[in-house]
Design a protein around this motif. Structure first.
Motif, PDB file in Angstrom:
ATOM      1  N   VAL A 152      -1.461  17.869 -10.786  1.00  0.00           N
ATOM      2  CA  VAL A 152      -1.341  18.848 -11.864  1.00  0.00           C
ATOM      3  C   VAL A 152      -0.239  18.395 -12.809  1.00  0.00           C
ATOM      4  O   VAL A 152       0.850  18.029 -12.372  1.00  0.00           O
ATOM      5  CB  VAL A 152      -1.026  20.250 -11.308  1.00  0.00           C
ATOM      6  CG1 VAL A 152      -0.812  21.246 -12.454  1.00  0.00           C
ATOM      7  CG2 VAL A 152      -2.144  20.731 -10.391  1.00  0.00           C
ATOM      8  N   GLU A 153      -0.509  18.436 -14.126  1.00  0.00           N
ATOM      9  CA  GLU A 153       0.464  17.975 -15.114  1.00  0.00           C
ATOM     10  C   GLU A 153       0.546  18.945 -16.272  1.00  0.00           C
ATOM     11  O   GLU A 153      -0.477  19.431 -16.771  1.00  0.00           O
ATOM     12  CB  GLU A 153       0.077  16.584 -15.637  1.00  0.00           C
ATOM     13  CG  GLU A 153       0.186  15.479 -14.591  1.00  0.00           C
ATOM     14  CD  GLU A 153      -0.221  14.123 -15.148  1.00  0.00           C
ATOM     15  OE1 GLU A 153      -1.053  14.109 -16.067  1.00  0.00           O
ATOM     16  OE2 GLU A 153       0.298  13.108 -14.665  1.00  0.00           O
ATOM     17  N   THR A 154       1.779  19.235 -16.700  1.00  0.00           N
ATOM     18  CA  THR A 154       2.020  20.029 -17.901  1.00  0.00           C
ATOM     19  C   THR A 154       2.868  19.201 -18.864  1.00  0.00           C
ATOM     20  O   THR A 154       3.180  18.044 -18.594  1.00  0.00           O
ATOM     21  CB  THR A 154       2.759  21.331 -17.551  1.00  0.00           C
ATOM     22  OG1 THR A 154       4.012  20.999 -16.947  1.00  0.00           O
ATOM     23  CG2 THR A 154       1.948  22.188 -16.587  1.00  0.00           C
ATOM     24  N   SER A 155       3.267  19.809 -19.983  1.00  0.00           N
ATOM     25  CA  SER A 155       4.098  19.110 -20.957  1.00  0.00           C
ATOM     26  C   SER A 155       5.488  18.866 -20.389  1.00  0.00           C
ATOM     27  O   SER A 155       6.119  19.770 -19.834  1.00  0.00           O
ATOM     28  CB  SER A 155       4.210  19.945 -22.238  1.00  0.00           C
ATOM     29  OG  SER A 155       5.134  19.364 -23.131  1.00  0.00           O
ATOM     30  N   LYS A 156       5.971  17.641 -20.514  1.00  0.00           N
ATOM     31  CA  LYS A 156       7.321  17.323 -20.065  1.00  0.00           C
ATOM     32  C   LYS A 156       8.362  17.800 -21.069  1.00  0.00           C
ATOM     33  O   LYS A 156       9.522  18.027 -20.718  1.00  0.00           O
ATOM     34  CB  LYS A 156       7.466  15.810 -19.836  1.00  0.00           C
ATOM     35  CG  LYS A 156       6.484  15.253 -18.819  1.00  0.00           C
ATOM     36  CD  LYS A 156       6.540  15.990 -17.497  1.00  0.00           C
ATOM     37  CE  LYS A 156       5.512  15.458 -16.519  1.00  0.00           C
ATOM     38  NZ  LYS A 156       5.451  16.298 -15.287  1.00  0.00           N
TER      39      LYS A 156
END
Length: 357
Positions: free
Chosen positions: A50-54
């Motif tokens: 799962v990835e979101t904005s860094k």
């Protein structure tokens, strides 16, 4: 023992239990035959990511914002599977998270203040982005995007930051008169919320210097110092945010640091030749189809709309202030800012009004 067994079964049923990790990844696939029985767990050899904005996502009061979130399998598993998506907001004091939205298949449920304002965007394969409409001041903070696929449960965090302004606030009765709950209320009364640490730090980096300690949203008491001096922690300390740490929310009393964002309307100034009392000022705003402005609205108009007026005016809390964007003679100090005459018990001034667009 029966209570312990019951609690364990409830934990298993909720899906929060995680089995012993041995380097493999498991998925629980429901039986689609409608007979109420489940198929067995099996190893599919894929890892859920799962990835979101860094980087922080910036927005402002009243806007619409999208918090990006995508998930994938390593290796790719082909067509999209039926998974569970959960968004939650992390609290400033790191207590229990606030539920925002849960999505299972085509069923979406939003919670609390997010009802009617939040939905999931799934415009592309493996997307689980959260869309928040009509952003509120309290929406500022960190959000967790959690994807649950059978026994796998992965998440990532994205930071939503509102563009706004922090201003210190004292009530009419003087310095250090507010407990935490009263500080929350006075900020709300002024069209604002208690600032969090990130907002206060940003304000300090932009030049805020204030020697009076004030409550923040997490229950700590702090104050920003740009120019070290004896009454403000001493001359030998470096500039920065001074902290008293967490204080008792009922017993201890300080000022407040409030946070306000961009306005949905406009602030304008009215005056009469002989000036007005506070009650006359309120009526003048009503006659103009507006309301007397709050302190947070005046600060926002000064910060975001460049409001500049070298005439003092009443505000809703009974204070008299005026905003200066371009410093000049006879208009106070050499720095831009909102000047204050305090809370005069008598006198005649103009008034700042606020009108929704």
């Amino acid at each position: 023992l029966p209570l312990l067994l019951k609690a364990t079964l409830l934990r298993l049923a909720s899906g929060s239990y995680r089995p012993f990790y041995n380097g493999f990844y498991y998925n629980h696939i429901m039986n689609d035959n409608g007979n109420g029985q489940d198929k067995v767990d099996y190893f599919n050899g894929a890892k859920l990511v799962v990835e979101t904005s860094k980087d922080p996502v910036y927005s402002y009061n009243g806007a619409n914002v999208t918090l990006p979130c995508h998930y994938r399998y390593e290796p790719d598993m082909g067509p999209k599977r039926k998974i569970r998506i959960k968004w939650s907001k992390l609290r400033d004091d790191y207590t229990k998270e606030q539920d925002v939205m849960v999505v299972i298949g085509k069923t979406c449920v939003a919670f609390g203040d997010f009802k009617g304002r939040a939905h999931i965007r799934q415009a592309s394969r493996h997307e689980a982005s959260l869309v928040i409409s009509d952003v509120h001041l309290k929406d500022d903070g960190k959000y967790r995007c959690e994807v649950i696929d059978g026994l796998e449960d992965e998440s990532d965090v994205v930071d939503l930051r509102l563009q706004g302004i922090v201003f210190p606030y004292q009530p009419p009765r003087g310095q250090y008169r507010l407990n935490f709950h009263e500080a929350e209320q006075v900020c709300q009364d002024q069209g604002a919320v208690l600032a969090n640490f990130n907002q206060l730090f940003q304000a300090w980096s932009e030049g805020l210097d204030w020697c009076n300690a004030g409550w923040l949203a997490d229950g700590t008491v702090q104050y920003p110092i740009r120019l070290p001096r004896k009454p403000c922690g001493g001359v030998h300390l470096a500039p920065g945010i001074r902290s008293y740490g967490p204080r008792h929310r009922h017993l201890h009393r300080f000022d407040a640091f409030c946070f306000s964002s961009a306005l949905k309307g406009e602030v304008f100034y009215l005056d009469r030749l002989a000036g007005m009392t506070l009650e006359e000022a309120k009526q003048s705003c009503q006659d103009a189809g507006a309301e007397i402005a709050r302190v947070g609205q005046l600060y926002s108009a000064w910060k975001f709309l460049g409001l500049d007026r070298c005439n003092a005016g009443w505000l809703a809390d009974g204070s008299v202030r005026y905003p200066i964007a371009t410093p000049r003679a006879n208009c106070g100090p050499a720095e831009p800012g909102v000047r204050s005459f305090g809370f005069p018990s008598k006198g005649r001034f103009g008034v700042f009004c606020y009108k929704e667009r």
